[in-house]
Enzyme design. Structure first.
Site, PDB file in Angstrom:
ATOM      1  N   TYR A 142       0.819  -1.216   0.000  1.00 22.50           N
ATOM      2  CA  TYR A 142       0.000   0.000   0.000  1.00 22.50           C
ATOM      3  C   TYR A 142       0.850   1.262   0.000  1.00 22.50           C
ATOM      4  CZ  TYR A 142      -4.523  -2.222   0.799  1.00 22.50           C
ATOM      5  OH  TYR A 142      -5.680  -2.932   0.656  1.00 22.50           O
ATOM      6  N   LYS A 190       3.289 -15.699   2.295  1.00 23.94           N
ATOM      7  CA  LYS A 190       3.534 -16.400   1.028  1.00 23.94           C
ATOM      8  C   LYS A 190       5.025 -16.710   0.977  1.00 23.94           C
ATOM      9  CE  LYS A 190       2.236 -17.865  -3.106  1.00 23.94           C
ATOM     10  NZ  LYS A 190       1.401 -19.071  -3.288  1.00 23.94           N
ATOM     11  N   ASP A 222      -2.622 -18.661   0.007  1.00 15.55           N
ATOM     12  CA  ASP A 222      -3.587 -19.293  -0.911  1.00 15.55           C
ATOM     13  C   ASP A 222      -4.348 -20.404  -0.197  1.00 15.55           C
ATOM     14  OD1 ASP A 222      -1.134 -20.613  -0.795  1.00 15.55           O
ATOM     15  OD2 ASP A 222      -1.009 -21.041  -2.941  1.00 15.55           O
ATOM     16  N   ASP A 246      -6.483  -7.395   3.849  1.00 17.58           N
ATOM     17  CA  ASP A 246      -7.582  -6.733   3.146  1.00 17.58           C
ATOM     18  C   ASP A 246      -8.449  -7.776   2.447  1.00 17.58           C
ATOM     19  OD1 ASP A 246      -9.059  -4.600   1.907  1.00 17.58           O
ATOM     20  OD2 ASP A 246      -7.935  -4.991   0.066  1.00 17.58           O
TER      21      ASP A 246
HETATM   22  C1  IPM Z   1     -10.430  -1.601   3.544  1.00 25.55           C
HETATM   23  C2  IPM Z   1     -10.507  -0.917   2.196  1.00 25.55           C
HETATM   24  C3  IPM Z   1      -9.314  -0.009   2.014  1.00 25.55           C
HETATM   25  C4  IPM Z   1      -8.069  -0.871   2.024  1.00 25.55           C
HETATM   26  C5  IPM Z   1      -9.337   0.863   0.753  1.00 25.55           C
HETATM   27  C6  IPM Z   1     -10.570   1.693   0.677  1.00 25.55           C
HETATM   28  C7  IPM Z   1      -8.131   1.744   0.691  1.00 25.55           C
HETATM   29  O1  IPM Z   1     -10.624  -1.854   1.192  1.00 25.55           O
HETATM   30  O2  IPM Z   1     -10.363  -0.907   4.570  1.00 25.55           O
HETATM   31  O3  IPM Z   1     -10.486  -2.828   3.600  1.00 25.55           O
HETATM   32  O4  IPM Z   1      -7.723  -1.472   1.007  1.00 25.55           O
HETATM   33  O5  IPM Z   1      -7.427  -0.927   3.080  1.00 25.55           O
HETATM   34 MN    MN Z   2     -10.924  -3.872   1.898  1.00 26.23          MN
END
Ligand code: IPM
Ligand code: MN
Ligand code: NAD
Length: 378
Positions: A142, A190, A222, A246
């Site tokens: 990210y 992974k 996975d 996520d």
């Molecule tokens: C989450 C969302 C966020 C992330 C997005 C909106 C940036 O999907 O909080 O799960 O990927 O962290």
């Molecule tokens: Mn999310």
């Protein structure tokens, strides 16, 4: 009596609806317990881009830094889909997380008895599911640099990088939480392919030595995605990096019956941040049907983790269970046949939850309240 200074960021799409539903529940609690709530609202996401030209205006960030806790609804709007990532509404949320420094994202997934019927999985598989996903929120793909997109040459790139201290600190959060739960950590990576995952694994093992009472095992992501569907009740505390967390948490929302059910707490920074796991749900925006459970559950996490109000947090969670047990549900739950039968709108669902909040006077757990009560009795 407690003072709750909360920065409220309703955001986009269904965000304002679910946040206001949660604030309805908070009002019932604060009236019952005499808590003083300051819940000033600040813009974030597409709404903020339109109004102030910035998905995270400086005034919003400042308010969050000064608050005791932050409650976010959701960000995201299809009208911004063509923009590059850095100019989209989600950039505001990612910047907020980074600026606050809350690196530990807790995503509890519990299938209460009243919810079992709504899961797409067989009842015997989801009954008893109670897992805590601990997602690293401050690093990984990210935020890694370099990153970029060169449309002309047809190349896009991101960087996955973690340093040992980042893995160490999130691992300690997971092990600490596991101690108060089932005593088991499943670390998901992974490591058969990715170097970062090898660092992750050895770091988790090193931390594990300091927690001899906790069982740790490692699972490749996975396989984990499969196990979350096939045998979800095996998981106690899941520890994983940002992107895997996520993805796995949306999967967990699916197995619980709806993404709208899950709440989260992001801890470890200047101000704690609370938000439902779902997004702005453009497909149901303005319908008034969004499920506010994830935001109400996030509110419960806030009362517990930021304000030490365990009885109030438990009262909310029990009220949610009671609504589901009584057959209350929003339109997203059930699907199929149930989708066409009666369901509650967002505010009506919150009202059912609020009606089921029971706070015993002796159960307030705060010295001054208990004294007050004794004075009244004397
Ligand atoms: C989450 C969302 C966020 C992330 C997005 C909106 C940036 O999907 O909080 O799960 O990927 O962290
Ligand atoms: Mn999310
Ligand atoms: P989403 O979570 O918004 O929706 C996925 C599906 O789940 C949709 O069918 C939606 O109707 C349903 N859903 C989600 N929450 C619900 C709720 N509370 N009640 C009932 N149904 C609900 O994910 P998406 O469609 O992939 O993304 C839409 C936008 O939201 C995108 O712009 C994305 O970037 C953003 N997003 C934001 C956050 C966040 O603010 N934390 C999280 C995820 C996605």
């Amino acid at each position: 009596m407690a003072r709750l200074n909360i920065a409220v960021l309703p955001g986009d799409g269904i965000g304002p609806d679910v946040v206001r539903a949660a604030l309805d529940v908070l009002r019932v609690i604060s009236d019952a317990c005499g808590h003083q709530v300051n819940a000033a609202e600040w813009p974030i996401g597409y709404v903020a881009m339109q109004g102030e030209g910035d998905a995270l205006p400086a005034s919003t960030l400042q308010a969050c830094l000064e608050a005791d806790a932050v409650l976010v609804g959701a960000v995201g709007d299809p009208r911004a889909d063509a923009a590059p990532p850095a100019e989209r509404p989600v950039a505001g949320l990612l910047k907020l997380r980074r600026e606050l420094g809350c690196f530990a994202n807790l995503r509890p997934v519990r299938v209460s008895e009243g919810l079992v019927q709504y899961s797409p999985l067989r009842a015997d598989r989801v009954r008893g599911v109670d897992m805590m996903i601990v997602r690293e929120l401050g690093g990984g793909l990210y935020y890694g640099e370099p990153r970029g997109l060169d449309v002309e040459s047809g190349r896009g790139w991101n960087t996955l990088s973690y340093e040992r201290w980042e893995v160490d600190r999130i691992a300690r959060v997971a092990f600490g939480l596991a101690r108060g739960r089932g005593g088991r950590v499943t670390s998901i990576d992974k490591a058969n392919v990715i170097e970062v995952s090898r660092l992750w694994r050895t770091t988790v093992d090193a931390v594990a030595e300091e927690y001899p009472d906790i069982t740790v095992d490692h699972m490749l992501v996975d396989r984990a995605a499969m196990e979350v569907l096939a045998r979800p009740a095996q998981f106690d505390t899941i520890l994983t990096e940002n992107l895997f967390g996520d993805i796995l948490s949306d999967e967990a929302g699916g197995l619980a019956g709806s993404l709208g059910l899950l709440g989260s707490a992001s801890l470890g920074g200047t101000t704690d941040l609370y938000e439902p796991v779902h997004g702005s749900a453009p497909d149901i925006v303005d319908a008034g049907t969004a499920n506010p459970t994830g935001t109400i559950a996030s509110l419960a996490l806030m009362l517990r983790h930021s304000f030490g109000l365990e009885p109030e947090a438990t009262a909310i969670e029990q009220a949610l269970d009671a609504v589901f047990a009584a057959g209350g549900r929003t339109a997203d739950l059930g699907g199929g046949e149930l989708a066409s039968t009666a369901s509650l709108g967002t505010r009506a669902f919150a009202a059912e939850v609020a009606d089921r909040i029971h706070l015993e006077p002796g159960g307030l757990g705060r010295d001054e309240e208990i004294r007050l009560d004794e004075e009244k009795r004397a």
